[in-house]
Design an enzyme around this catalytic site. Sequence first.
Site, PDB file in Angstrom:
ATOM      1  N   ASP A  71       0.873  -1.176   0.000  1.00 54.62           N
ATOM      2  CA  ASP A  71       0.000   0.000   0.000  1.00 54.62           C
ATOM      3  C   ASP A  71       0.905   1.219   0.000  1.00 54.62           C
ATOM      4  O   ASP A  71       1.582   1.508   0.990  1.00 54.62           O
ATOM      5  CB  ASP A  71      -0.897  -0.013   1.234  1.00 54.62           C
ATOM      6  CG  ASP A  71      -1.860   1.169   1.275  1.00 54.62           C
ATOM      7  OD1 ASP A  71      -1.714   2.106   0.459  1.00 54.62           O
ATOM      8  OD2 ASP A  71      -2.752   1.170   2.138  1.00 54.62           O
ATOM      9  N   TYR A 163      -7.100  15.493  -7.038  1.00 58.72           N
ATOM     10  CA  TYR A 163      -6.288  14.757  -8.015  1.00 58.72           C
ATOM     11  C   TYR A 163      -5.510  15.713  -8.917  1.00 58.72           C
ATOM     12  O   TYR A 163      -4.297  15.554  -9.115  1.00 58.72           O
ATOM     13  CB  TYR A 163      -7.188  13.857  -8.862  1.00 58.72           C
ATOM     14  CG  TYR A 163      -6.463  13.133  -9.977  1.00 58.72           C
ATOM     15  CD1 TYR A 163      -5.735  11.983  -9.719  1.00 58.72           C
ATOM     16  CD2 TYR A 163      -6.523  13.593 -11.292  1.00 58.72           C
ATOM     17  CE1 TYR A 163      -5.072  11.304 -10.733  1.00 58.72           C
ATOM     18  CE2 TYR A 163      -5.864  12.923 -12.317  1.00 58.72           C
ATOM     19  CZ  TYR A 163      -5.140  11.780 -12.030  1.00 58.72           C
ATOM     20  OH  TYR A 163      -4.479  11.120 -13.036  1.00 58.72           O
ATOM     21  N   LYS A 167      -1.432  16.050  -9.259  1.00 57.82           N
ATOM     22  CA  LYS A 167      -0.739  15.798 -10.517  1.00 57.82           C
ATOM     23  C   LYS A 167       0.026  17.028 -11.014  1.00 57.82           C
ATOM     24  O   LYS A 167       1.085  16.903 -11.635  1.00 57.82           O
ATOM     25  CB  LYS A 167      -1.745  15.316 -11.565  1.00 57.82           C
ATOM     26  CG  LYS A 167      -2.174  13.867 -11.368  1.00 57.82           C
ATOM     27  CD  LYS A 167      -0.974  12.931 -11.426  1.00 57.82           C
ATOM     28  CE  LYS A 167      -1.378  11.478 -11.432  1.00 57.82           C
ATOM     29  NZ  LYS A 167      -0.212  10.576 -11.560  1.00 57.82           N
ATOM     30  N   THR A 198      -7.509   2.443 -20.802  1.00 54.59           N
ATOM     31  CA  THR A 198      -7.456   1.257 -19.950  1.00 54.59           C
ATOM     32  C   THR A 198      -8.877   0.728 -19.771  1.00 54.59           C
ATOM     33  O   THR A 198      -9.856   1.429 -20.051  1.00 54.59           O
ATOM     34  CB  THR A 198      -6.866   1.599 -18.580  1.00 54.59           C
ATOM     35  OG1 THR A 198      -7.741   2.529 -17.918  1.00 54.59           O
ATOM     36  CG2 THR A 198      -5.487   2.222 -18.712  1.00 54.59           C
TER      37      THR A 198
END
Length: 256
Positions: A71, A163, A167, A198
Amino acid sequence: MTDNFAPYPSLRDRVVLVTGGASGIGAEHVTQFTRQGAKVAFLDIADTEADALTQTLAAAHLPPPLYLRCDLKNIAALQSAIAEAANRLGPITVLVNNAANDQRHGYEDVTVEFWDERMATNLRHQFFAIQAVAPMMRGAGGGSIINFGSISWHASQGGMPAYTTAKAAVEGLTKGMARDLGPHGIRVNCIIPGWIMTQRQIDLWLTPEAETKLLAAQCLKTKLMPADVARMVLWLASDDSRMCSSQLWVVDGGRL
């Protein structure tokens, strides 16, 4: 898509570590480094996907990569896993900081705890992985670190502020660490992938309307696949890019 990659002789027997390597883009990195003859370790928490990847590579008569469950939010566990990979395979001289999670979230719902968890998931482990492998790379006379950013904040994408913030910070991390590690022959670069198809992306967000909008935005009217990013990763890991560092490499079909 997997049989027409350029060979890179300098990658043979090179020890490579990929974070988040069990599925998606990360699994493609693991596959292609294995095909190049590198010694590959990958970290993830997706045991089922990791086992499937290892079996697929074995069925193709390729040497199995080393999977270590980890993790990445647990920095002590990350440091231990990196040390174990080096102990079993040799000093790591290629690090691919691939792992991330682009879970959507509204800004109104973000708590302090969620914000910190998103930073731990998408940013913090990249630095501590670099810190852990840097002594090995210094001892080896050099190395290549490849961080993963995101097109999302460049494209002013909303709906996931933690997020996109993380980034964006990856690019700053890349620039700063390239300067600090350059004197030791260690190169640090950042890949900015576009919307990569993906299975997760296809299942969750690729509607016909979204695909039409995406291809309209790209100069190249073809959807991006994990292999398209892996090609750039292999080149940046190899000696062919020996004088490339502190750069942002956009693989987005000409969207930005």
